[in-house]
Enzyme design. Structure first.
Site, short mmCIF file in Angstrom:
data_model
loop_
_atom_site.label_atom_id
_atom_site.label_comp_id
_atom_site.label_asym_id
_atom_site.label_seq_id
_atom_site.Cartn_x
_atom_site.Cartn_y
_atom_site.Cartn_z
N SER A 1 0.83 -1.18 -0.13
CA SER A 1 -0.05 0.07 0.01
C SER A 1 0.84 1.07 0.04
O SER A 1 0.40 2.30 -0.59
CB SER A 1 -1.00 -0.09 1.44
OG SER A 1 -0.23 -0.31 2.46
N ASP B 1 -0.82 5.33 12.30
CA ASP B 1 -0.52 4.15 12.73
C ASP B 1 0.83 3.17 12.53
O ASP B 1 0.68 2.28 12.60
CB ASP B 1 -1.72 3.17 11.74
CG ASP B 1 -1.18 3.27 10.15
OD1 ASP B 1 -0.26 3.95 9.92
OD2 ASP B 1 -1.91 2.68 9.56
N HIS C 1 1.22 3.68 7.75
CA HIS C 1 0.92 4.55 6.39
C HIS C 1 1.35 5.95 6.57
O HIS C 1 0.39 6.68 7.37
CB HIS C 1 -0.52 4.26 6.31
CG HIS C 1 -1.00 2.84 5.88
ND1 HIS C 1 -1.24 1.68 7.09
CD2 HIS C 1 -1.04 2.17 4.92
CE1 HIS C 1 -1.64 0.81 6.40
NE2 HIS C 1 -1.49 0.77 4.93
#
Length: 211
Positions: free
Chosen positions: A15, A185, A188
């Protein structure tokens, strides 16, 4: 600058690389890949380089293996940038521990993928570390991350690859700033965190700023 006009640079990963490139921010994503592309263009306008983003959110090395032929080899990169491992580690500490990838499998799989790409395309490699935006090196997830980073550094030496020490890049900014500035977090990054990554990639590529 190690890139040359006419070359194709392919980024593949999870991601952090994806960053919306398949939906809201096609085709490069809204993260470090887009920043690297833009800044290389601004700092070296004489270069005509093709950029391709093949990040997929949630990927581990197992997922990369499943799509490697189509997303890494078939696009015939001159440079293949791989940054993978965050999910391989992170899953152990979430609600999907069976999906975590042990370090020996991670090393074996990543080495095999890199060898296949180099043998099939003759590409050069750029290897980015997985990272955790965490200052406490005794934190279990951070300690695991450091071990996986050591695997990437060793593979970079083995393949004569360009190594991008992204964990060290975050450690430098964390020495003088809170983690929440860079990510909510620990994984990310916000846009400034992606800029930290982009700076590390630009330094590794030799893309110096205009005086």
């Amino acid at each position: 600058m190690i890139l040359r006009t006419g070359q194709r640079v392919v980024f593949i990963g999870d991601s952090i690389t994806d960053c919306g490139r398949r939906d809201t921010a096609t085709p490069y994503g809204a993260g470090y890949v887009s920043l690297v592309r833009a800044l290389v263009g601004a700092r070296h306008p004489e270069l005509d380089v093709e950029w391709i983003n093949r990040g997929v959110s949630g990927d581990t090395v197992r997922d990369l293996a499943a799509r490697w032929d189509d997303d890494a080899i078939a696009v015939r990169p001159d440079w293949l940038s791989v940054m993978i491992g965050i999910n391989d580690i992170w899953r152990r500490y979430g609600d999907r521990p069976d999906d975590a990838v042990p370090i020996d499998e991670y090393e074996r799989t990543l080495r095999d993928l890199l060898r296949r790409a180099v043998d099939a395309t003759g590409c050069r490699l750029i290897l980015g570390d997985p990272f955790l935006i965490e200052t406490d090196r005794s934190d279990p997830q951070r300690a695991d991350t450091d071990r996986y980073c050591a695997v990437v550094a060793a593979l970079a030496a083995e393949f004569d690859a360009v190594h991008v020490p992204t964990q060290a890049a975050f450690d430098r900014v964390l020495a003088v700033s809170p983690a929440k500035r860079w990510a909510d977090d620990r994984v990310h990054p916000h846009l400034p965190g992606h800029a930290v990554l982009a700076d590390a990639f630009l330094a590794a590529l030799g893309a110096t700023a205009t005086p």
